[in-house]
Design a protein around this motif. Sequence first.
Motif, PDB file in Angstrom:
ATOM      1  N   ASN A   1     -23.596  76.736 -26.427  1.00 43.08           N
ATOM      2  CA  ASN A   1     -23.527  78.190 -26.517  1.00 43.08           C
ATOM      3  C   ASN A   1     -22.863  78.830 -25.289  1.00 43.08           C
ATOM      4  N   VAL A   2     -22.461  78.025 -24.307  1.00 46.58           N
ATOM      5  CA  VAL A   2     -21.647  78.554 -23.210  1.00 46.58           C
ATOM      6  C   VAL A   2     -20.256  78.761 -23.783  1.00 46.58           C
ATOM      7  N   ARG A   3     -19.886  80.004 -24.022  1.00 54.19           N
ATOM      8  CA  ARG A   3     -18.657  80.332 -24.732  1.00 54.19           C
ATOM      9  C   ARG A   3     -17.459  80.504 -23.819  1.00 54.19           C
ATOM     10  N   ALA A   4     -17.701  80.971 -22.593  1.00 54.19           N
ATOM     11  CA  ALA A   4     -16.581  81.177 -21.675  1.00 54.19           C
ATOM     12  C   ALA A   4     -17.110  81.342 -20.258  1.00 54.19           C
ATOM     13  N   VAL A   5     -16.242  80.987 -19.314  1.00 56.32           N
ATOM     14  CA  VAL A   5     -16.529  81.192 -17.897  1.00 56.32           C
ATOM     15  C   VAL A   5     -15.409  82.058 -17.343  1.00 56.32           C
ATOM     16  N   PHE A   6     -15.785  83.117 -16.653  1.00 52.05           N
ATOM     17  CA  PHE A   6     -14.820  84.030 -16.042  1.00 52.05           C
ATOM     18  C   PHE A   6     -14.804  83.751 -14.550  1.00 52.05           C
ATOM     19  N   ASN A   7     -13.603  83.596 -14.005  1.00 52.43           N
ATOM     20  CA  ASN A   7     -13.439  83.180 -12.617  1.00 52.43           C
ATOM     21  C   ASN A   7     -12.822  84.271 -11.767  1.00 52.43           C
ATOM     22  N   GLY A   8     -13.249  84.343 -10.537  1.00 51.54           N
ATOM     23  CA  GLY A   8     -12.611  85.183  -9.536  1.00 51.54           C
ATOM     24  C   GLY A   8     -11.864  84.279  -8.569  1.00 51.54           C
ATOM     25  N   HIS A   9     -11.682  84.735  -7.367  1.00 55.68           N
ATOM     26  CA  HIS A   9     -11.167  83.964  -6.241  1.00 55.68           C
ATOM     27  C   HIS A   9      -9.677  83.605  -6.350  1.00 55.68           C
ATOM     28  N   ASP A  10      -9.238  83.098  -7.483  1.00 58.13           N
ATOM     29  CA  ASP A  10      -7.845  82.659  -7.651  1.00 58.13           C
ATOM     30  C   ASP A  10      -7.024  83.798  -8.263  1.00 58.13           C
TER      31      ASP A  10
ATOM     32  N   LEU B   1     -12.227  73.250 -20.129  1.00 61.24           N
ATOM     33  CA  LEU B   1     -13.020  72.139 -19.609  1.00 61.24           C
ATOM     34  C   LEU B   1     -13.297  71.200 -20.766  1.00 61.24           C
ATOM     35  N   GLU B   2     -12.710  70.023 -20.729  1.00 61.96           N
ATOM     36  CA  GLU B   2     -12.841  68.990 -21.764  1.00 61.96           C
ATOM     37  C   GLU B   2     -12.584  69.539 -23.167  1.00 61.96           C
ATOM     38  N   ASN B   3     -11.622  70.423 -23.283  1.00 62.58           N
ATOM     39  CA  ASN B   3     -11.254  71.044 -24.566  1.00 62.58           C
ATOM     40  C   ASN B   3     -12.408  71.757 -25.248  1.00 62.58           C
ATOM     41  N   LYS B   4     -13.390  72.203 -24.471  1.00 60.32           N
ATOM     42  CA  LYS B   4     -14.569  72.845 -25.048  1.00 60.32           C
ATOM     43  C   LYS B   4     -14.819  74.238 -24.504  1.00 60.32           C
ATOM     44  N   ILE B   5     -14.857  74.381 -23.197  1.00 61.95           N
ATOM     45  CA  ILE B   5     -15.239  75.660 -22.597  1.00 61.95           C
ATOM     46  C   ILE B   5     -14.020  76.290 -21.932  1.00 61.95           C
ATOM     47  N   PRO B   6     -13.620  77.483 -22.395  1.00 62.83           N
ATOM     48  CA  PRO B   6     -12.502  78.165 -21.742  1.00 62.83           C
ATOM     49  C   PRO B   6     -12.935  78.810 -20.421  1.00 62.83           C
ATOM     50  N   PHE B   7     -12.169  78.533 -19.393  1.00 63.37           N
ATOM     51  CA  PHE B   7     -12.326  79.197 -18.102  1.00 63.37           C
ATOM     52  C   PHE B   7     -11.204  80.230 -18.026  1.00 63.37           C
ATOM     53  N   MET B   8     -11.566  81.489 -17.958  1.00 66.50           N
ATOM     54  CA  MET B   8     -10.599  82.577 -18.044  1.00 66.50           C
ATOM     55  C   MET B   8     -10.323  83.169 -16.672  1.00 66.50           C
ATOM     56  N   PHE B   9      -9.053  83.293 -16.381  1.00 63.53           N
ATOM     57  CA  PHE B   9      -8.587  83.897 -15.139  1.00 63.53           C
ATOM     58  C   PHE B   9      -7.814  85.154 -15.511  1.00 63.53           C
ATOM     59  N   ASP B  10      -8.053  86.249 -14.802  1.00 61.53           N
ATOM     60  CA  ASP B  10      -7.298  87.462 -15.112  1.00 61.53           C
ATOM     61  C   ASP B  10      -6.538  88.012 -13.920  1.00 61.53           C
ATOM     62  N   GLY B  11      -6.589  87.332 -12.811  1.00 60.49           N
ATOM     63  CA  GLY B  11      -5.813  87.733 -11.642  1.00 60.49           C
ATOM     64  C   GLY B  11      -6.443  88.847 -10.822  1.00 60.49           C
ATOM     65  N   HIS B  12      -7.328  89.630 -11.423  1.00 62.63           N
ATOM     66  CA  HIS B  12      -7.843  90.784 -10.683  1.00 62.63           C
ATOM     67  C   HIS B  12      -9.347  90.956 -10.746  1.00 62.63           C
ATOM     68  N   ILE B  13     -10.076  89.987 -11.267  1.00 61.69           N
ATOM     69  CA  ILE B  13     -11.533  90.140 -11.277  1.00 61.69           C
ATOM     70  C   ILE B  13     -12.011  90.165  -9.825  1.00 61.69           C
ATOM     71  N   GLY B  14     -12.562  91.264  -9.425  1.00 60.69           N
ATOM     72  CA  GLY B  14     -13.099  91.404  -8.080  1.00 60.69           C
ATOM     73  C   GLY B  14     -12.083  91.732  -7.006  1.00 60.69           C
ATOM     74  N   GLY B  15     -10.846  92.072  -7.345  1.00 61.93           N
ATOM     75  CA  GLY B  15      -9.868  92.405  -6.309  1.00 61.93           C
ATOM     76  C   GLY B  15      -8.657  93.109  -6.875  1.00 61.93           C
ATOM     77  N   SER B  16      -7.873  93.699  -5.998  1.00 66.14           N
ATOM     78  CA  SER B  16      -6.675  94.421  -6.438  1.00 66.14           C
ATOM     79  C   SER B  16      -5.396  93.660  -6.083  1.00 66.14           C
ATOM     80  N   TRP B  17      -5.515  92.486  -5.490  1.00 68.35           N
ATOM     81  CA  TRP B  17      -4.357  91.685  -5.130  1.00 68.35           C
ATOM     82  C   TRP B  17      -4.196  90.565  -6.150  1.00 68.35           C
ATOM     83  N   GLY B  18      -3.127  89.830  -6.070  1.00 69.03           N
ATOM     84  CA  GLY B  18      -2.937  88.697  -6.974  1.00 69.03           C
ATOM     85  C   GLY B  18      -1.679  88.824  -7.799  1.00 69.03           C
ATOM     86  N   THR B  19      -1.810  88.800  -9.120  1.00 72.44           N
ATOM     87  CA  THR B  19      -0.644  88.864  -9.993  1.00 72.44           C
ATOM     88  C   THR B  19       0.118  90.156  -9.750  1.00 72.44           C
TER      89      THR B  19
END
Length: 120
Positions: free
Chosen positions: A52-61, A70-88
Amino acid sequence: MFALTKNGFAQKLEQYKQAKNIFIFLHITPVKWTSGAVDCPEFQQLLLKYPNVRAVFNGHDHEQDSIKLLENKIPFMFDGHIGGSWGTYYKGFRVVELKEDNSLVTYLMDPLQKKNQATF
């Protein structure tokens, strides 16, 4: 939201194992996919125990705006701006839709144009 130790995280996942969907928000990616990630195989295996872990949202990167599986099961989603205004280069955001059939649709808005749509 709350911060948990490894054992506390396992206890919470167990507590909510009957929940239909769990979404996890992390600061640092626990899979060595990026230069800013810290590889945590034990944590990865813990997440994989709970379907039932459907997705993981990541910051930092902040330069990342993709989805890594992760092993074709759990999507780790990156959006470039979670927690910051820099990045993409663009100042967009990620949209996640949980459909009635329990499928998950996600995409980025750039900020007015939809991009990188995926369904799980």
